[in-house]
Design a protein around this motif. Structure first.
Motif, PDB file in Angstrom:
ATOM      1  N   ALA A  89       0.936  -1.238  -0.261  1.00 46.31           N
ATOM      2  CA  ALA A  89       0.101   0.353   0.280  1.00 46.31           C
ATOM      3  C   ALA A  89       0.622   1.018  -0.322  1.00 46.31           C
ATOM      4  O   ALA A  89       0.708   2.290  -1.008  1.00 46.31           O
ATOM      5  N   LYS A  90       1.768   0.845   0.537  1.00 44.38           N
ATOM      6  CA  LYS A  90       2.523   2.492   0.704  1.00 44.38           C
ATOM      7  C   LYS A  90       3.923   2.732  -0.264  1.00 44.38           C
ATOM      8  O   LYS A  90       3.770   3.726  -0.778  1.00 44.38           O
ATOM      9  N   ALA A  91       3.933   1.430  -0.862  1.00 41.88           N
ATOM     10  CA  ALA A  91       4.745   1.447  -2.179  1.00 41.88           C
ATOM     11  C   ALA A  91       3.621   2.306  -3.624  1.00 41.88           C
ATOM     12  O   ALA A  91       3.937   3.227  -4.210  1.00 41.88           O
ATOM     13  N   ALA A 127      -9.125   1.952  -8.954  1.00 41.99           N
ATOM     14  CA  ALA A 127     -10.406   2.938  -8.374  1.00 41.99           C
ATOM     15  C   ALA A 127     -11.606   2.601  -7.001  1.00 41.99           C
ATOM     16  O   ALA A 127     -12.020   4.087  -6.283  1.00 41.99           O
ATOM     17  N   CYS A 128     -11.958   1.106  -8.139  1.00 50.40           N
ATOM     18  CA  CYS A 128     -12.728   0.883  -6.695  1.00 50.40           C
ATOM     19  C   CYS A 128     -12.169   0.336  -5.446  1.00 50.40           C
ATOM     20  O   CYS A 128     -12.640  -0.125  -4.369  1.00 50.40           O
ATOM     21  N   HIS A 129     -11.006  -0.403  -5.314  1.00 48.89           N
ATOM     22  CA  HIS A 129     -10.397  -1.282  -4.525  1.00 48.89           C
ATOM     23  C   HIS A 129      -9.695  -0.631  -3.503  1.00 48.89           C
ATOM     24  O   HIS A 129      -8.871  -1.441  -2.604  1.00 48.89           O
ATOM     25  N   ARG A 130      -8.997   0.485  -3.849  1.00 50.87           N
ATOM     26  CA  ARG A 130      -8.159   1.498  -3.486  1.00 50.87           C
ATOM     27  C   ARG A 130      -6.610   0.477  -3.446  1.00 50.87           C
ATOM     28  O   ARG A 130      -6.395  -0.929  -3.320  1.00 50.87           O
ATOM     29  N   THR A 131      -5.936   1.669  -3.385  1.00 50.81           N
ATOM     30  CA  THR A 131      -4.396   0.838  -2.940  1.00 50.81           C
ATOM     31  C   THR A 131      -3.939   0.431  -2.460  1.00 50.81           C
ATOM     32  O   THR A 131      -2.832  -0.545  -1.737  1.00 50.81           O
ATOM     33  N   ASP A 132      -4.961   0.849  -1.095  1.00 51.08           N
ATOM     34  CA  ASP A 132      -4.530  -0.249   0.066  1.00 51.08           C
ATOM     35  C   ASP A 132      -5.525  -2.074   0.001  1.00 51.08           C
ATOM     36  O   ASP A 132      -4.911  -2.431   0.880  1.00 51.08           O
ATOM     37  N   GLY A 133      -5.868  -1.978  -0.617  1.00 51.95           N
ATOM     38  CA  GLY A 133      -6.708  -3.231  -1.664  1.00 51.95           C
ATOM     39  C   GLY A 133      -8.135  -3.311  -0.573  1.00 51.95           C
ATOM     40  O   GLY A 133      -8.607  -4.734  -0.367  1.00 51.95           O
ATOM     41  N   HIS A 134      -8.540  -2.294   0.577  1.00 49.84           N
ATOM     42  CA  HIS A 134      -9.350  -2.440   1.451  1.00 49.84           C
ATOM     43  C   HIS A 134     -10.735  -1.976   0.593  1.00 49.84           C
ATOM     44  O   HIS A 134     -12.037  -2.214   1.047  1.00 49.84           O
ATOM     45  N   SER A 174      -0.089  -9.669  -2.208  1.00 47.66           N
ATOM     46  CA  SER A 174       0.175  -8.171  -1.917  1.00 47.66           C
ATOM     47  C   SER A 174      -0.741  -8.098  -0.043  1.00 47.66           C
ATOM     48  O   SER A 174      -1.901  -8.915  -0.044  1.00 47.66           O
ATOM     49  N   TRP A 175      -0.188  -6.748   0.351  1.00 48.48           N
ATOM     50  CA  TRP A 175      -1.162  -6.301   1.428  1.00 48.48           C
ATOM     51  C   TRP A 175      -1.026  -7.354   2.611  1.00 48.48           C
ATOM     52  O   TRP A 175      -1.890  -8.049   3.116  1.00 48.48           O
ATOM     53  N   ILE A 178      -0.549  -3.127 -13.040  1.00 57.63           N
ATOM     54  CA  ILE A 178      -1.856  -3.686 -14.236  1.00 57.63           C
ATOM     55  C   ILE A 178      -3.395  -2.814 -13.148  1.00 57.63           C
ATOM     56  O   ILE A 178      -4.094  -2.627 -13.540  1.00 57.63           O
ATOM     57  N   TYR A 179      -2.520  -3.050 -11.918  1.00 51.06           N
ATOM     58  CA  TYR A 179      -3.775  -3.074 -11.029  1.00 51.06           C
ATOM     59  C   TYR A 179      -3.851  -1.436 -10.319  1.00 51.06           C
ATOM     60  O   TYR A 179      -5.552  -1.693 -10.194  1.00 51.06           O
ATOM     61  N   VAL A 180      -3.161  -0.642 -10.181  1.00 52.30           N
ATOM     62  CA  VAL A 180      -2.759   0.616 -10.361  1.00 52.30           C
ATOM     63  C   VAL A 180      -3.832   1.069 -11.569  1.00 52.30           C
ATOM     64  O   VAL A 180      -4.546   2.281 -11.826  1.00 52.30           O
ATOM     65  N   ASP A 181      -3.517   0.702 -12.865  1.00 54.13           N
ATOM     66  CA  ASP A 181      -4.227   0.875 -13.675  1.00 54.13           C
ATOM     67  C   ASP A 181      -5.712   0.796 -14.217  1.00 54.13           C
ATOM     68  O   ASP A 181      -6.907   1.326 -14.568  1.00 54.13           O
ATOM     69  N   ASN A 182      -6.672  -0.762 -13.664  1.00 56.02           N
ATOM     70  CA  ASN A 182      -7.424  -0.797 -13.931  1.00 56.02           C
ATOM     71  C   ASN A 182      -8.388  -0.908 -12.239  1.00 56.02           C
ATOM     72  O   ASN A 182      -9.410  -1.541 -12.671  1.00 56.02           O
ATOM     73  N   CYS A 183      -7.826  -2.052 -11.649  1.00 54.74           N
ATOM     74  CA  CYS A 183      -8.208  -2.084 -10.154  1.00 54.74           C
ATOM     75  C   CYS A 183      -9.077  -0.552  -9.082  1.00 54.74           C
ATOM     76  O   CYS A 183      -9.630  -1.102  -8.534  1.00 54.74           O
TER      77      CYS A 183
END
Length: 295
Positions: free
Chosen positions: A161-163, A183-190, A257-258, A176-181
């Motif tokens: 999440a920090k990275a 926005a909804c699942h957030r950078t911290d995966g929560h 991750s996370w 790929i996660y940042v570009d596609n996911c």
């Protein structure tokens, strides 16, 4: 030609008159007993969530065997997760209310139903009484954790999440996660409670077999519309946008991750799921055409 079924029943179906395994279990209270009755009988949860032998019988019919509701069975391409107190690939981290919310609405504070489970909620779970839902939840939480080695694990870790928050991309999967996911699942995966499920410690994410997660990414998903949660929120499909390698990198990133820890996913695994989904789609179209011609 029913004699093969007679043989199968003789070998595997319990005989309530002589089989000691059908003797009543002593439960702590009547509510747990009610939950056991619903899960083992009317709800027949074991039909999907209990592994089957090569001869197709469920390996166990109640909690006297550790395989009962242990998950891992693949049905129509979807993996049935464990309903035992195993954590993270089971219900160990779930509260009784989490179970009630999921059975009633297909979602809770950190999880969303996918695949065939949506039909269960749409046509059955949402109509259960509060008392029966509570009994099922209490019974499932009473089941002991399955002991043994597992290839999956979870221990919260903020490194990823920090990275991502700082703009770093530790891998192609992260990009790929940042570009596609994200926005909804957030950078911290929560994610967002009862809207976009969290990916952190999610049992479907951490299943040893990644088929369900691959299917969701390639084909998208839709939450069931229920009386108390009518919004059938949709996750779009990304199969048109991601090739097999990119999808494998994305799934592997999320599963590791996370604090998530699960086996890496190969390009071939994604290719196999994509092929199966294409064949299912073609079969569905052919069936629809036959019905139209018949009418």
């Amino acid at each position: 030609m029913r004699w093969p079924l007679d043989i199968w029943r003789t070998l595997f179906a319990p005989d309530v008159g002589t089989d000691h395994s059908t003797e009543p279990l002593n439960y702590e209270n009547t509510q747990i007993a009610r939950g056991a009755y619903l899960v083992q009988g009317l709800g027949h949860c074991g039909s999907c969530h209990t592994p089957r032998a090569l001869t197709l019988q469920e390996k166990s019919l109640d909690e006297r065997d550790s395989s009962f509701l242990a998950g891992g069975q693949v049905i129509d391409g979807w993996v049935a997760t464990s309903l035992r107190a195993s954590s993270p690939d089971g219900l160990g981290a779930w509260s009784e209310q989490d179970i009630v919310d999921t059975l009633r609405n297909g979602r809770n504070a950190h999880f969303a139903s996918i695949g065939p489970m949506n039909d269960v909620i749409q046509h059955s779970g949402q109509y259960l009484t509060d008392q029966d839902l509570a009994a099922i939840a209490l019974y499932l939480k009473s089941l002991p954790e399955i002991q043994g080695s597992s290839k999956v694990g979870f221990k919260a870790d903020e490194t990823t999440a920090k990275a991502l928050w700082s703009g770093e991309s530790p891998s192609r999967g992260a990009e790929i996660y940042v570009d596609n996911c994200a926005a909804c699942h957030r950078t911290d995966g929560h994610g967002y409670e009862e809207v976009f499920p969290r990916l952190v410690g999610n049992p479907s994410v951490l299943a040893e077999d990644p088929s369900s997660m691959i299917r969701v990414i390639l084909g998208g998903s839709r939450l069931p519309s229920t009386q108390q949660a009518p919004s059938d929120l949709v996750m779009p499909d990304f199969g048109w946008r991601l090739n097999d390698q990119e999808a494998a990198q994305l799934v592997s990133f999320i599963r590791n991750s996370w604090g998530n820890k699960a086996p890496q996913v190969s390009d071939q695994q994604v290719a196999d799921v994509r092929k199966a989904m294409k064949e299912e789609h073609e079969q569905a179209l052919a069936s629809s055409e036959k019905q139209l011609i018949a009418h």
